[in-house]
Design a protein around this motif. Structure first.
Motif, mmCIF file in Angstrom:
data_model
loop_
_atom_site.group_PDB
_atom_site.id
_atom_site.type_symbol
_atom_site.label_atom_id
_atom_site.label_comp_id
_atom_site.label_asym_id
_atom_site.label_seq_id
_atom_site.Cartn_x
_atom_site.Cartn_y
_atom_site.Cartn_z
ATOM 1 N N LEU A 248 0.839 -1.201 0.000
ATOM 2 C CA LEU A 248 0.000 0.000 0.000
ATOM 3 C C LEU A 248 0.871 1.246 0.000
ATOM 4 C CD1 LEU A 248 -2.672 -1.180 2.573
ATOM 5 C CD2 LEU A 248 -2.981 -0.900 0.122
ATOM 6 N N TRP B 92 -17.857 11.558 -13.190
ATOM 7 C CA TRP B 92 -19.200 11.458 -13.772
ATOM 8 C C TRP B 92 -19.138 10.743 -15.114
ATOM 9 C CZ3 TRP B 92 -22.262 12.624 -17.896
ATOM 10 C CH2 TRP B 92 -23.640 12.629 -17.658
ATOM 11 N N VAL C 13 -18.610 6.950 -14.676
ATOM 12 C CA VAL C 13 -19.777 6.229 -14.158
ATOM 13 C C VAL C 13 -20.893 6.141 -15.201
ATOM 14 C CG1 VAL C 13 -21.618 6.309 -12.443
ATOM 15 C CG2 VAL C 13 -19.265 6.734 -11.761
ATOM 16 N N TYR D 175 -3.130 -0.122 -8.371
ATOM 17 C CA TYR D 175 -4.279 -0.419 -7.511
ATOM 18 C C TYR D 175 -5.153 -1.499 -8.136
ATOM 19 C CZ TYR D 175 -4.791 2.482 -3.419
ATOM 20 O OH TYR D 175 -4.669 3.006 -2.188
ATOM 21 N N ASN E 186 -12.458 0.141 -9.885
ATOM 22 C CA ASN E 186 -13.718 0.638 -9.354
ATOM 23 C C ASN E 186 -13.554 2.123 -9.064
ATOM 24 O OD1 ASN E 186 -15.775 1.381 -7.433
ATOM 25 N ND2 ASN E 186 -16.181 -0.795 -7.213
ATOM 26 N N ASN E 187 -14.512 2.934 -9.531
ATOM 27 C CA ASN E 187 -14.332 4.375 -9.362
ATOM 28 C C ASN E 187 -14.445 4.799 -7.906
ATOM 29 O OD1 ASN E 187 -17.212 4.172 -9.140
ATOM 30 N ND2 ASN E 187 -17.257 6.368 -9.492
ATOM 31 N N GLU E 188 -15.074 3.955 -7.082
ATOM 32 C CA GLU E 188 -15.200 4.327 -5.677
ATOM 33 C C GLU E 188 -13.878 4.201 -4.908
ATOM 34 O OE1 GLU E 188 -19.238 3.811 -3.630
ATOM 35 O OE2 GLU E 188 -19.031 2.038 -4.858
ATOM 36 N N PHE E 189 -12.848 3.646 -5.574
ATOM 37 C CA PHE E 189 -11.530 3.637 -4.936
ATOM 38 C C PHE E 189 -10.913 5.035 -4.948
ATOM 39 C CE2 PHE E 189 -10.149 -1.014 -5.972
ATOM 40 C CZ PHE E 189 -11.337 -1.476 -5.437
ATOM 41 N N VAL F 92 -11.625 12.515 -1.579
ATOM 42 C CA VAL F 92 -10.816 12.489 -0.359
ATOM 43 C C VAL F 92 -9.440 11.867 -0.616
ATOM 44 C CG1 VAL F 92 -11.811 10.325 0.449
ATOM 45 C CG2 VAL F 92 -10.861 11.894 2.093
ATOM 46 N N ASP G 31 -5.830 13.300 0.329
ATOM 47 C CA ASP G 31 -4.800 12.503 0.988
ATOM 48 C C ASP G 31 -3.450 12.696 0.308
ATOM 49 O OD1 ASP G 31 -6.380 11.476 2.924
ATOM 50 O OD2 ASP G 31 -6.695 9.520 1.989
ATOM 51 N N ILE H 282 -2.333 3.094 10.569
ATOM 52 C CA ILE H 282 -2.210 1.672 10.879
ATOM 53 C C ILE H 282 -1.436 1.493 12.179
ATOM 54 C CG2 ILE H 282 -1.276 -0.524 10.072
ATOM 55 C CD1 ILE H 282 -1.639 0.534 7.200
ATOM 56 N N SER I 66 -11.268 4.085 17.040
ATOM 57 C CA SER I 66 -11.348 4.673 15.702
ATOM 58 C C SER I 66 -11.285 6.185 15.764
ATOM 59 C CB SER I 66 -12.660 4.282 15.035
ATOM 60 O OG SER I 66 -12.863 2.931 15.142
ATOM 61 N N HIS I 67 -11.985 6.748 16.735
ATOM 62 C CA HIS I 67 -12.016 8.201 16.792
ATOM 63 C C HIS I 67 -10.695 8.753 17.314
ATOM 64 C CE1 HIS I 67 -16.307 7.223 16.508
ATOM 65 N NE2 HIS I 67 -16.341 8.324 15.797
ATOM 66 N N ARG J 213 -7.895 7.491 16.751
ATOM 67 C CA ARG J 213 -6.940 7.407 15.655
ATOM 68 C C ARG J 213 -6.950 8.692 14.829
ATOM 69 N NH1 ARG J 213 -7.402 2.638 11.331
ATOM 70 N NH2 ARG J 213 -9.376 3.615 10.863
ATOM 71 N N LEU J 214 -8.152 9.200 14.556
ATOM 72 C CA LEU J 214 -8.235 10.439 13.785
ATOM 73 C C LEU J 214 -7.615 11.598 14.549
ATOM 74 C CD1 LEU J 214 -11.779 10.425 12.170
ATOM 75 C CD2 LEU J 214 -9.613 9.695 11.221
ATOM 76 N N THR K 5 -15.630 5.962 11.454
ATOM 77 C CA THR K 5 -15.196 7.361 11.329
ATOM 78 C C THR K 5 -15.251 7.874 9.893
ATOM 79 O OG1 THR K 5 -12.940 6.515 11.242
ATOM 80 C CG2 THR K 5 -13.685 7.378 13.332
ATOM 81 N N ASP L 46 -11.684 -0.685 11.671
ATOM 82 C CA ASP L 46 -12.442 0.435 11.112
ATOM 83 C C ASP L 46 -11.802 0.806 9.781
ATOM 84 O OD1 ASP L 46 -13.641 2.776 10.472
ATOM 85 O OD2 ASP L 46 -12.757 3.943 12.086
#
Lengths: 356, 412
Positions: A54, A144, A147, A244, A252-255, A259, A263, A291, A316-317, A319-320, B34, B72
């Motif tokens: 990754l 767009w 898709v 990827y 897949n476009n959702e990858f 956001v 990143d 991670i 989880s929270h 971590r952010l 999250t 998560d």
């Protein structure tokens, strides 16, 4: 210090244009090469290789954005869209024409580069925030189009299953094999980027970044080089998208939502703009830190909070919070990024134990 | 000295044994606590965790405890890929996935590693085909089954479909568009007019579509498939446009307590109906058991338990996992060291499992990994959700034929 930087005289053009003129640098690079090519695949467990994979893909993408943002000073918030272009190009070529990865990989990059040139056109006239918004628009437009064009997206789910890459008839489908595959691409990406930065093209990029009017007076064709920066950067993004696709076995476009573009911007800014090493640091930092935080909290957490369910919510929270806090901490300590931090450490030890 | 060394060795041996976890079964569970779907991920994760705690407090499976490893994934692919490998390194024999892109990214790995994964409400409708996807278990109605069921419900409500006008109001992304093939096909078969009303992301402005539906198209019925904040916006937009909420049915991600609350509460959204693949409400034995367990352990009942739509889906996920593991452990002679393939067969052995009415009578054998595509419609009343139908399937034959067609295309 244990090594000497003086006394090495360049007696040929080859030694003058070497990427690493100092022996210690060459030894370090050889050491890293052995570490990543021999030691890691033999000794590291497949779980940690996953993380390296990754990180490797992120490095390719981050180096690309760094060429645009760090070297040329042009911002792009559409980086993820270019990855998407690369991913779907490779997926279509691999499934419809049964082409091998050594064709689809550069083809994905080239397609992304040509789209990148189109998206880069506004950069000829506008810069800064205006350019940011126009590349942001590109992110949505590309998404767009993909898709809503079944010919590209492969149908109602906008995802295309892609067979794993094959080398000499062997299918690369374990984490170890994919690691070697990604590593080779990452090394090529790094070497090319290092050489771009110190070539005529790279110097033109830097001149444009520092002052575009001055660059034009010096005789640099600003339009051409800006578009070239977009093309090279998008090529890298496209290649990362193809990686990827092969890595997960599906395009897949959702990858690649908005956001992800953010990143990558974060990687470049945290790592340090304008240097390849910075992009590597940034990609590693942004990928590994969540991670690492998660692993630490998973091992420490049960001693602090007994209720497993409550823990996973808090973890989880937290971590952010920790992730965001560390980014702020590092940028306050060194606004020029992790690369500058590393250079400071290095120059301290260069003369250690004498301060001058 | 020797004795000390020996005791250290014994202690080390014990530690190694506990590390090997004799009599322990590991389940990997992904959530999104999250990310963009955290409103779903938190109650689902809590429900899944609480059910495992309940089973463990009752003695586990044949005396073996279950350990739930939760990751998560923030609805992002890289953390999910990392998380899946972590599950594997922890020895998970079963993985609960969360998120459609995540399902897509891990499908190939699951099949290669022979580890079954459940994806209720996520992933493609094609995964229902157990021959094409042997290790993927949607185990709940896919968007295609939901589309079939929504048309069936509309038919019941209007007493026939011939010549009627149905509006499909959907989020304009791949998941939102997924209902289209079934709705189009059924329009041909049943003779209704279908009009499509896409809502672009982020779906917080829908007055144009609502007016179009109510005034120009003059729809007789609205089938909606929206996510996130969009369902609550839709409720208000349709009301403003003068369209009766009694003639609306939503897919499974558009009718939760949170959506109703965001639309102004149960009174404001009265009449709005939604499909569900797990029961809604508090009146189930398993929820009473969990509350009793939490009380006995001196823990507080989680707030997320009030979000019954999503919390109950968490219960569904873990209940299916436990049920498959029960069958797998039984097939393994009662021992805990089951393999992924045995767990897969355990899923196939699930027959008429309904968890006291919380679930439809699920059968996962016979090549249908969706378990039949059951749904139940729950309608908003002044006080809460009330069931409007029994568990039913809509146009299962048409949907399954389409699934077979598409997965045949995929193989070529």
């Amino acid at each position: 210090m244990f090594h000497r930087e003086s006394g090495y005289y360049k007696t040929s053009y080859a030694s003058d244009s070497a990427l690493y003129p100092l022996p210690i640098a060459r030894f370090a690079v050889a050491g890293f090469a052995i570490l990543f090519f021999v030691v890691a695949p033999l000794l590291v467990s497949s779980y940690y290789l996953t993380i390296l994979n990754l990180v490797g893909i992120a490095i390719v993408g981050a180096i690309g954005l760094n060429i645009l943002l760090g070297l040329t000073g042009q911002i792009s918030i559409g980086h993820a869209a270019f990855m998407s272009v690369g991913a779907y190009t490779a997926a279509n070529l691999a499934t419809r024409f049964d082409l091998p990865f050594w064709i689809t990989l550069p083809a994905g990059g080239l397609m992304a580069a040509s789209i990148g040139i189109i998206v880069g056109f506004p950069s000829v006239r506008i810069k800064g925030l205006y350019l940011a918004i126009s590349t942001l628009a590109a992110q949505f437009i590309i998404d767009w189009i993909i898709v809503h064009t079944p010919a590209i997206s492969g149908g109602f789910q906008a995802s295309i299953q892609v067979p794993r890459p094959t080398v000499f008839g062997a299918v690369l489908d374990t984490q170890r094999e994919l690691y070697m595959f990604i590593l080779v691409v990452v090394v090529i990406a790094i070497v090319v980027a290092l050489n771009i930065a110190r070539s005529r093209i790279g110097r033109a990029f830097i001149a444009i970044r520092d002052q575009d009017i001055a660059a034009e007076i010096l005789g640099i064709d600003v339009r051409r080089y800006k578009l070239m920066a977009f093309a090279i950067s998008s090529f890298y993004a496209g290649v990362a998208g193809v990686l990827y696709t092969y890595y997960s076995g599906v395009a897949n476009n959702e990858f690649f939502p908005l956001v992800v573009s953010i990143d990558y911007l974060a990687m470049v800014i945290i790592g340090g703009m304008g240097s390849v090493l910075g992009a590597i640091f940034g990609a590693t930092f942004v990928t590994l830190l969540p991670i690492a935080i998660d692993l630490v909290m998973t091992s420490v957490g049960p001693y602090l909070i007994e209720d497993a369910g409550a823990l996973s919510g808090i973890k989880s929270h937290m971590r952010l919070v920790v992730f965001g806090g560390l980014i702020m901490f590092f940028l306050v300590v060194e606004p020029e990024g992790l690369n500058r931090l590393w250079l400071n450490i290095r120059s301290y030890f260069r003369v250690w134990p004498f301060s001058y | 000295m020797k004795r000390i060394l020996a005791s250290i060795a014994v202690a080390g041996g014990l530690a190694a044994m506990t590390a090997a976890h004799a009599g322990e079964i590991v389940i990997g569970q992904m959530t999104d606590r999250t990310g963009p779907t955290a409103n779903v991920g938190n109650p689902v994760g809590d429900g899944a965790q609480d059910y495992i705690d309940l089973i463990n407090s009752q003695g586990g499976i044949n005396g073996h405890t279950i350990r739930l490893v939760e990751v998560d994934n923030q609805y992002k692919v890289p953390p999910a890929v990392e998380g899946y490998q972590r599950f594997k390194s922890e020895g998970a024999v079963l993985v609960g996935l969360f998120g459609t892109p995540i399902t897509q990214a891990l499908t190939a790995d699951l099949a290669k590693d022979k580890i079954p994964g459940t994806t209720p409400g996520f992933g493609t409708a094609l995964a229902a085909d157990g021959e094409a996807f042997p290790y993927l278990f949607p185990a709940a109605a896919s968007y295609w089954s939901q589309a079939g069921a929504a048309v069936e419900y509309a038919k019941q409500q209007m007493g026939g479909l011939k010549g009627k006008k149905i509006a499909y109001l959907f989020y304009d992304n791949p998941a939102g568009r997924e209902g289209l093939p079934v709705l189009r096909k059924l329009a041909e078969l049943e003779g209704y007019t279908l009009n499509e009303f896409p809502v672009p992301a982020p779906g917080i402005e829908m007055d144009n579509q609502a007016r179009d539906i109510a005034r120009r198209f003059r729809a007789d019925f609205v089938i909606s498939h929206l996510f996130g904040r969009a369902p609550s916006v839709q409720i208000n937009a349709l009301k403003r446009a003068g369209f009766s909420l009694d003639k609306v049915v939503s897919f499974v991600w558009g009718a939760s307590e949170a959506d109703v609350a965001a639309a102004g509460g149960f009174e404001a959204a009265e009449g709005y109906a939604g499909l569900q693949f797990a029961g809604v409400g508090d009146d189930f034995q398993v929820r009473r058991d969990i509350k009793a367990m939490l009380k006995a352990q001196g823990k507080e009942v989680r707030e997320s338990m009030a979000s019954t739509v999503f919390y109950n889906r968490g219960l569904l996920i873990s209940a299916l996992h436990v049920e498959a593991l029960r069958h797998a452990v039984a097939a393994n002679g009662g021992k805990a060291d089951v393999t992924g393939t045995q767990v897969r067969d355990g899923f196939h052995a699930i027959k008429d499992f309904s968890l006291g009415g919380l679930l439809p009578p699920l059968n996962l054998g016979g090549g249908d990994h969706e378990g039949g595509g059951w749904v139940r419609v729950f309608k908003v009343t002044k006080t809460g959700f009330e069931p409007a139908t029994e568990w039913f399937k809509g146009y299962r034959d048409v949907v399954f034929e389409l699934i077979k067609e598409e997965s045949a295309k995929m193989k070529n």
